[in-house]
Design a protein around this motif. Structure first.
Motif, PDB file in Angstrom:
ATOM      1  N   THR A  77       0.829  -1.202   0.000  1.00  0.00           N
ATOM      2  CA  THR A  77       0.000   0.000   0.000  1.00  0.00           C
ATOM      3  C   THR A  77       0.864   1.253   0.000  1.00  0.00           C
ATOM      4  OG1 THR A  77      -1.714  -1.185   1.222  1.00  0.00           O
ATOM      5  CG2 THR A  77      -1.827   1.219   1.224  1.00  0.00           C
ATOM      6  N   MET A  78       1.882   1.256   0.849  1.00  0.00           N
ATOM      7  CA  MET A  78       2.804   2.384   0.926  1.00  0.00           C
ATOM      8  C   MET A  78       3.484   2.622  -0.427  1.00  0.00           C
ATOM      9  SD  MET A  78       6.396   2.630   3.057  1.00  0.00           S
ATOM     10  CE  MET A  78       7.211   1.491   1.905  1.00  0.00           C
ATOM     11  N   ALA A  79       4.044   1.570  -0.992  1.00  0.00           N
ATOM     12  CA  ALA A  79       4.844   1.714  -2.214  1.00  0.00           C
ATOM     13  C   ALA A  79       3.994   2.166  -3.399  1.00  0.00           C
ATOM     14  CB  ALA A  79       5.543   0.390  -2.524  1.00  0.00           C
ATOM     15  N   ILE A  80       2.863   1.514  -3.628  1.00  0.00           N
ATOM     16  CA  ILE A  80       2.064   1.810  -4.812  1.00  0.00           C
ATOM     17  C   ILE A  80       1.361   3.153  -4.693  1.00  0.00           C
ATOM     18  CG2 ILE A  80       0.098   1.073  -6.193  1.00  0.00           C
ATOM     19  CD1 ILE A  80       2.671  -0.536  -6.628  1.00  0.00           C
ATOM     20  N   SER A  81       0.801   3.466  -3.544  1.00  0.00           N
ATOM     21  CA  SER A  81       0.082   4.734  -3.397  1.00  0.00           C
ATOM     22  C   SER A  81       1.016   5.929  -3.574  1.00  0.00           C
ATOM     23  CB  SER A  81      -0.623   4.798  -2.045  1.00  0.00           C
ATOM     24  OG  SER A  81       0.298   4.735  -0.975  1.00  0.00           O
ATOM     25  N   VAL A  82       2.216   5.849  -2.989  1.00  0.00           N
ATOM     26  CA  VAL A  82       3.167   6.962  -3.108  1.00  0.00           C
ATOM     27  C   VAL A  82       3.777   7.002  -4.505  1.00  0.00           C
ATOM     28  CG1 VAL A  82       5.325   7.932  -2.236  1.00  0.00           C
ATOM     29  CG2 VAL A  82       3.638   7.018  -0.644  1.00  0.00           C
ATOM     30  N   VAL A 144       1.494   2.539 -12.207  1.00  0.00           N
ATOM     31  CA  VAL A 144       2.914   2.899 -12.105  1.00  0.00           C
ATOM     32  C   VAL A 144       3.680   2.165 -13.201  1.00  0.00           C
ATOM     33  CG1 VAL A 144       4.952   2.933 -10.621  1.00  0.00           C
ATOM     34  CG2 VAL A 144       2.664   3.193  -9.614  1.00  0.00           C
ATOM     35  N   ALA A 145       4.317   2.919 -14.088  1.00  0.00           N
ATOM     36  CA  ALA A 145       4.985   2.311 -15.242  1.00  0.00           C
ATOM     37  C   ALA A 145       6.376   1.787 -14.915  1.00  0.00           C
ATOM     38  CB  ALA A 145       5.072   3.326 -16.384  1.00  0.00           C
ATOM     39  N   ASN A 146       7.074   2.439 -14.011  1.00  0.00           N
ATOM     40  CA  ASN A 146       8.470   2.103 -13.739  1.00  0.00           C
ATOM     41  C   ASN A 146       8.646   1.570 -12.315  1.00  0.00           C
ATOM     42  OD1 ASN A 146       9.301   3.198 -16.317  1.00  0.00           O
ATOM     43  ND2 ASN A 146       9.050   5.234 -15.389  1.00  0.00           N
ATOM     44  N   ASP A 147       9.717   0.813 -12.132  1.00  0.00           N
ATOM     45  CA  ASP A 147      10.031   0.325 -10.790  1.00  0.00           C
ATOM     46  C   ASP A 147      10.303   1.477  -9.847  1.00  0.00           C
ATOM     47  OD1 ASP A 147       9.744  -2.351 -11.371  1.00  0.00           O
ATOM     48  OD2 ASP A 147      11.846  -2.651 -11.888  1.00  0.00           O
ATOM     49  N   VAL A 148      11.082   2.455 -10.315  1.00  0.00           N
ATOM     50  CA  VAL A 148      11.465   3.597  -9.486  1.00  0.00           C
ATOM     51  C   VAL A 148      10.825   4.858 -10.061  1.00  0.00           C
ATOM     52  CG1 VAL A 148      13.354   4.957  -8.532  1.00  0.00           C
ATOM     53  CG2 VAL A 148      13.644   2.495  -8.874  1.00  0.00           C
ATOM     54  N   THR A 149      10.096   5.572  -9.232  1.00  0.00           N
ATOM     55  CA  THR A 149       9.470   6.829  -9.632  1.00  0.00           C
ATOM     56  C   THR A 149      10.112   7.953  -8.831  1.00  0.00           C
ATOM     57  OG1 THR A 149       7.378   5.629  -9.916  1.00  0.00           O
ATOM     58  CG2 THR A 149       7.291   8.032  -9.950  1.00  0.00           C
TER      59      THR A 149
END
Length: 331
Positions: A77-82, A144-149
């Motif tokens: 949740t933290m990773a995808i939402s941010v 989210v398209a990329n691993d790192v945003t």
């Protein structure tokens, strides 16, 4: 046998929290004396900053464990939402609006967790595990398209949340202290906080006493998701990016570890914020020391796994499971 051992320990005023705090102090002194660079200012700042983010997440995990549950979806949740928030901001959406979208996503996940556990009566372990997988898969495919945003270059003032300092103290440390204080007041001084302890201790008795158990279960998972979102904001602003693949890392087990090893009882209704702080302190010092010693990441995971196993065994002795817990299927 386990119950008598627990009474024996309590009779001599031992507590898991005190033991863990003593071990943390001893470990700090040993590392300070034997590891070159451990006491350097940069290393200590890195230690307290990483510990702070882990501690904030630990508070969210402890909240659900005290209420006789668990939240394995908090990291996803933290990773995808941010990451979605940053993606929207980079594509031209005003930062405030992007922040609101990310917040709504994490609240929706928390609400879904709570409804599945409280009303559909799926065990928290399986409901949150499945939800974490759904959130990560859905987020990576659609949002989210990329691993790192990366953080937008124009969000200078926003970056200060995680990268700034007040009187030389990193903001993540101050935010962890603030969250710890607020969480303490919530759990100990408010009616919803007392409800969470009551339903964690014995949900049937709490229901008979008038506690709205099902709505409170929903509330605790919504709060947990909200805390995860805030931890993600702190992380993203500290390193100017969010890596969505952290959802597949061992971070969620580290979060459980800092809560359980500090003394938050897995059987529910026991523990508090202070236990999370103590557990976070020990694990932070241990991980920092192993990193300086250049211990491979795989070996570090083995060490953490063994510590978690020992903590669970200790918890089963000090906080024996009751019939209610076995019927619930909790860990």
């Amino acid at each position: 046998m386990s119950a008598s051992a627990g009474r024996y320990l309590k009779a001599f005023h031992f507590s898991q929290e005190k033991i863990v705090f003593t071990i943390a102090v001893v470990l700090f002194l040993v590392f300070a004396a034997t590891l070159k660079g451990f006491l350097q200012a940069d290393n200590l700042l890195s230690l307290v900053r990483s510990v702070s983010i882990l501690g904030v997440l630990g508070i969210g995990m402890a909240l659900t464990i005290i209420g006789r549950g668990i939240d394995l979806s908090i990291v996803a949740t933290m990773a995808i939402s941010v990451a979605w928030m940053l993606t929207l901001a980079n594509s031209g959406t005003p930062l405030g609006i992007a922040l609101l979208y990310g917040l709504c996503l994490c609240l929706a996940v928390g609400l879904a967790n709570g409804l599945l556990i409280a009303y559909v009566e799926i065990p928290a372990l399986f409901a949150t595990l499945a939800m974490g997988l759904v959130v990560y898969g859905f987020g990576r495919y659609f949002l989210v398209a990329n691993d790192v945003t990366f953080m937008p270059a124009t969000a200078t003032s926003f970056k200060a949340i995680g990268s700034g300092r007040v009187l030389g103290i990193p903001n993540p440390v101050l935010l962890f202290a603030l969250f710890s204080f607020v969480a303490f007041l919530f759990l100990r001084k408010t009616r919803p906080g007392r409800f969470i302890f009551a339903m964690g201790d014995n949900p049937l008795t709490a229901r008979v006493a008038g506690v709205p158990v099902r709505p409170m279960m929903v509330v605790q998972y919504v709060i947990s998701s909200l805390i995860g979102f805030v931890a993600g904001i702190i992380t993203a602003t500290a390193v100017s990016s969010m890596n969505a693949r952290v959802a597949n890392s061992t971070l969620v087990y580290d979060i459980i570890l800092v809560a359980v090893i500090g003394g938050v009882g897995l059987s529910g209704g026991k523990g508090g914020v202070r236990n999370v702080v103590v557990g976070t302190l020990l694990i932070g010092i241990l991980l920092n020391g192993m990193t300086i010693m250049d211990i491979p990441y795989t070996i570090q995971n083995i060490v953490k796994s063994c510590i978690l196993l020992v903590a669970i065994v200790a918890d089963s002795i000090v906080n024996p499971r009751d019939e209610q817990t076995s019927q619930q299927g909790d860990i």
